[in-house]
Write an enzyme that holds these catalytic residues in place. Structure first.
Site, PDB file in Angstrom:
ATOM      1  N   ASP A 160       0.821  -1.199   0.000  1.00  0.00           N
ATOM      2  CA  ASP A 160       0.000   0.000   0.000  1.00  0.00           C
ATOM      3  C   ASP A 160       0.863   1.261   0.000  1.00  0.00           C
ATOM      4  O   ASP A 160       0.749   2.124   0.867  1.00  0.00           O
ATOM      5  CB  ASP A 160      -0.934  -0.015   1.217  1.00  0.00           C
ATOM      6  CG  ASP A 160      -1.946   1.118   1.183  1.00  0.00           C
ATOM      7  OD1 ASP A 160      -2.270   1.579   0.075  1.00  0.00           O
ATOM      8  OD2 ASP A 160      -2.396   1.549   2.262  1.00  0.00           O
ATOM      9  N   GLU A 411       3.729  -7.831   7.463  1.00  0.00           N
ATOM     10  CA  GLU A 411       2.379  -8.350   7.251  1.00  0.00           C
ATOM     11  C   GLU A 411       2.312  -9.529   6.286  1.00  0.00           C
ATOM     12  O   GLU A 411       1.500  -9.548   5.356  1.00  0.00           O
ATOM     13  CB  GLU A 411       1.438  -7.236   6.792  1.00  0.00           C
ATOM     14  CG  GLU A 411       1.215  -6.164   7.851  1.00  0.00           C
ATOM     15  CD  GLU A 411       0.107  -5.189   7.482  1.00  0.00           C
ATOM     16  OE1 GLU A 411      -0.293  -5.149   6.296  1.00  0.00           O
ATOM     17  OE2 GLU A 411      -0.363  -4.464   8.375  1.00  0.00           O
ATOM     18  N   TYR A 466      -5.470  -2.177  13.657  1.00  0.00           N
ATOM     19  CA  TYR A 466      -6.289  -1.028  13.283  1.00  0.00           C
ATOM     20  C   TYR A 466      -7.680  -1.088  13.904  1.00  0.00           C
ATOM     21  O   TYR A 466      -8.684  -0.803  13.247  1.00  0.00           O
ATOM     22  CB  TYR A 466      -6.347  -0.917  11.753  1.00  0.00           C
ATOM     23  CG  TYR A 466      -5.027  -0.436  11.194  1.00  0.00           C
ATOM     24  CD1 TYR A 466      -4.704   0.909  11.218  1.00  0.00           C
ATOM     25  CD2 TYR A 466      -4.096  -1.342  10.690  1.00  0.00           C
ATOM     26  CE1 TYR A 466      -3.491   1.360  10.724  1.00  0.00           C
ATOM     27  CE2 TYR A 466      -2.876  -0.893  10.194  1.00  0.00           C
ATOM     28  CZ  TYR A 466      -2.576   0.454  10.222  1.00  0.00           C
ATOM     29  OH  TYR A 466      -1.373   0.901   9.748  1.00  0.00           O
ATOM     30  N   GLU A 502       2.244  -0.545  13.885  1.00  0.00           N
ATOM     31  CA  GLU A 502       1.311   0.285  13.123  1.00  0.00           C
ATOM     32  C   GLU A 502       0.006   0.392  13.886  1.00  0.00           C
ATOM     33  O   GLU A 502      -0.546  -0.617  14.329  1.00  0.00           O
ATOM     34  CB  GLU A 502       1.030  -0.296  11.725  1.00  0.00           C
ATOM     35  CG  GLU A 502       2.186  -0.207  10.748  1.00  0.00           C
ATOM     36  CD  GLU A 502       1.792  -0.630   9.338  1.00  0.00           C
ATOM     37  OE1 GLU A 502       0.580  -0.569   9.014  1.00  0.00           O
ATOM     38  OE2 GLU A 502       2.679  -1.022   8.572  1.00  0.00           O
ATOM     39  N   LYS A 566      -2.784   8.602   6.837  1.00  0.00           N
ATOM     40  CA  LYS A 566      -2.625   8.240   8.237  1.00  0.00           C
ATOM     41  C   LYS A 566      -1.471   8.980   8.913  1.00  0.00           C
ATOM     42  O   LYS A 566      -1.220   8.783  10.108  1.00  0.00           O
ATOM     43  CB  LYS A 566      -2.424   6.728   8.391  1.00  0.00           C
ATOM     44  CG  LYS A 566      -3.662   5.898   8.047  1.00  0.00           C
ATOM     45  CD  LYS A 566      -3.444   4.435   8.354  1.00  0.00           C
ATOM     46  CE  LYS A 566      -4.682   3.630   8.052  1.00  0.00           C
ATOM     47  NZ  LYS A 566      -4.977   3.541   6.604  1.00  0.00           N
TER      48      LYS A 566
END
Length: 593
Positions: A160, A411, A466, A502, A566
């Site tokens: 991303d 991830e 998240y 994160e 973000k």
């Protein structure tokens, strides 16, 4: 791989500036064989994607070509002459006139070629560098090229952030003696008030070795006449977070007459790193990470290294009270690592292994992606490329005191079948290349403790979570409860340090609300606050790194508004409300140490 430098025996020419630039086209089958016939020029260092107004260049898939004329300094006769490329994203090939001299796959690490036999001191040559942005299932990071109905090719990728390409870091012409210092490895320890510096010096040919360690005032503190050994520094000043004290190790190669034929100087920070129980220790003291996941990203330059941004970003890190960052999701420029060494900023050094999670391909569509680990996806060749990438990263960054831990993937699909078979050999390869540092990976939210397959292989577990954003959106009470329950599960099952690498939510600067409204500045503050409350209640949590330091560019998508928002700073480094909230928390933590 030692970084080129100037010394009494070495010289260095930076080849940055404007280069001739062209896309690869079928009508020019060998663009290196003549002067590029192009009106375009591109700066080095810089990504090329955002420089030009032509979308065909921005969206190009495949090779591009950089070219310039270079003159070798006339005083370099009798020296070995080297071309070094600090990075070519994602594959690079170098030609000296018509001759290919080196090819390298992997977009964020340096490579070089000895071109002595192809050039002459005082003479000029044509330097052509090809760069390909193509990603496949076997590259790090992975991707695939899709051919559309109209014949256009599109690069698809699973990470991303925007797939910037080109020569984003410097290119060098360097000289070094025929017999030279080819590598140095340093590890350090502490014995009471004394510092211990263990070293190993390699040379390109037969040579005696002499080493001298000097302090920051250039006063000698230790000396040895051997290629390997141990130096003891009485009453040593330690490298510490926030106080990057550096000694300097001078390694000299001597010929049979005792004459110095080469000299290389390496900064050395004396410090220790250890994981003990639920604690992460630096110099025997518990350390709590505060800071960010970052990106090498700025307008126009893309991933192009810029010293002005380097200095300003570190100033903002200091202003906000942070002590660390992760090189998400690839190795950063060596200038960044050197700066962190000098300023006492702690670094989690990460590979480019991002996107090893094909289950995320479905995204918002809800469709199930293919199996990540299989002969047709992330396979044995991908694993070998990953292992090579790890070894290259460690070879480059092993001597940086700021680097306290290796992160070998971000991830990945660690909940899928085949994950353990893929990662166990990579962890072993990392420890073999550097036994002195802990090893981690960054766990994705779809791999909670009950589904996770590889966490026990690692010293520290990093988590990207998240709650309150992708899960329990707008419901901060449920988000807080869910986060705390999961962290307690990790602590109970694995009994090792946890770092939240994160957390956060997209935020549009200037958007406000009195309610818990996602995308507002108030919501970003409230969301971070809930994470901090939970972090403070779970003993295994030894750090928090917000995602992200600054807004950054991504591929086009309906859930991205001109990139990922973000950041607690905008892309041009203006603070959002969350930056001030973090400053209050982290400055208090720093002052309490």
């Amino acid at each position: 791989m030692l970084k080129p430098q100037t010394s009494p025996t070495r010289e260095l020419v930076r080849l940055d500036g404007l280069w001739r630039f062209a896309l690869d086209t079928p009508d020019v089958p060998q663009p290196w064989a003549a002067v590029l016939d192009t009106p375009l020029e591109a700066p080095v260092p810089s990504s090329y994607n955002d420089l030009f107004t032509d979308s065909a260049i921005r969206d190009h898939v495949g090779w591009v070509w950089y070219q310039r004329d270079v003159r070798v300094p006339r005083g370099w006769a009798g020296e070995r002459i080297v071309v070094r490329v600090d990075a070519a994203t994602h594959e690079g090939v170098v030609y000296v006139d018509d001759t290919e001299v080196v090819r390298h796959v992997g977009g964020y690490l340096p490579f070089e070629a000895d071109i002595t036999d192809h050039v002459t001191a005082g003479g000029a040559f044509r330097l052509t560098i090809g760069v390909s942005n193509v990603l496949t299932n076997e590259t790090q990071p992975p991707g695939r090229v899709e051919t559309l109905a109209d014949g256009r090719q599109v690069q698809r990728y699973y990470h991303d952030f925007y797939n910037y390409a080109g020569l984003a870091r410097s290119v060098w012409l360097a000289s070094r003696p025929a017999v030279h210092v080819s590598d140095i490895t340093v590890t350090t320890d502490i014995d009471g008030a004394d510092g211990i510096v263990r070293y190993a010096v390699e040379t390109s040919g037969a040579a005696a070795v002499r080493v001298t360690l000097t302090d920051a005032a250039a006063r000698p503190v230790a000396h040895a006449d051997a290629a390997t050994g141990e130096l003891r520094v009485a009453d040593a000043t330690l490298w510490q977070p926030g106080a990057g004290y550096l000694y300097e190790l001078t390694a000299e190669a001597l010929d049979g007459e005792g004459v110095v034929v080469d000299e290389y100087r390496l900064p050395v920070g004396i410090r220790t790193v250890e994981v003990r129980g639920l604690e992460f220790l630096i110099n025997g003291e518990p350390f709590y990470f505060t800071g960010f996941g970052k990106h090498e990203d700025s307008a126009v330059r893309g991933k192009g290294h810029d010293d002005a941004y380097l200095v300003h970003d570190f100033e903002l890190i200091d202003w906000i009270g942070a002590n660390s960052f992760r090189t998400s999701h690839y190795p950063y420029a060596e200038e960044v690592m050197d700066y962190a060494d000098r300023h006492g900023i702690v670094v989690i050094d990460e590979t480019a292994a991002v996107g090893l999670n094909l289950g995320l391909i479905g995204g918002l569509s809800g469709q199930k992606g293919p199996a990540t680990f299989s002969p047709d996806t992330i396979n044995d060749r991908a694993q070998q490329a990953h292992a090579d990438h790890i070894r290259e990263l460690i070879a480059r960054d092993k001597n940086h005191p700021s680097v306290v831990m290796w992160s070998i993937a971000n991830e990945p699909a660690s909940n899928e079948e085949g994950a353990r078979e893929y990662f166990a050999p990579l962890v072993e390869a990392t420890r073999e290349a550097d036994p002195s540092r802990p090893v981690t990976y960054v766990n994705v939210m779809m791999a909670p403790p009950e589904k996770e397959r590889v966490a026990d292989l690692f010293d520290v577990i990093c988590l990207n979570r998240y709650y309150g954003w992708y899960v329990d959106t707008g419901d901060l009470a449920s988000a807080e409860a869910g986060l705390e329950a999961e962290l307690e599960q990790w602590q109970e099952k694995y009994a090792r340090p946890l770092i939240m690498t994160e957390y956060g939510g997209d935020t549009m600067p200037g958007l406000h609300s009195v309610w818990d409204q996602p995308w507002t500045e108030e919501y970003q503050v409230a969301l971070l606050d809930l994470f901090h409350r939970v972090h403070d209640r779970v003993p295994a949590v030894v750090g928090e790194q917000v995602w992200n330091f600054a807004d950054f560019q991504t591929s086009a998508g309906i859930f991205r508004v001109d990139g990922n928002k973000k950041g607690v700073f905008t892309r041009d480094r203006r603070p959002k409300a969350a930056a001030h909230a973090l400053r209050a928390r982290w400055s208090a933590l720093r002052d309490a140490d």
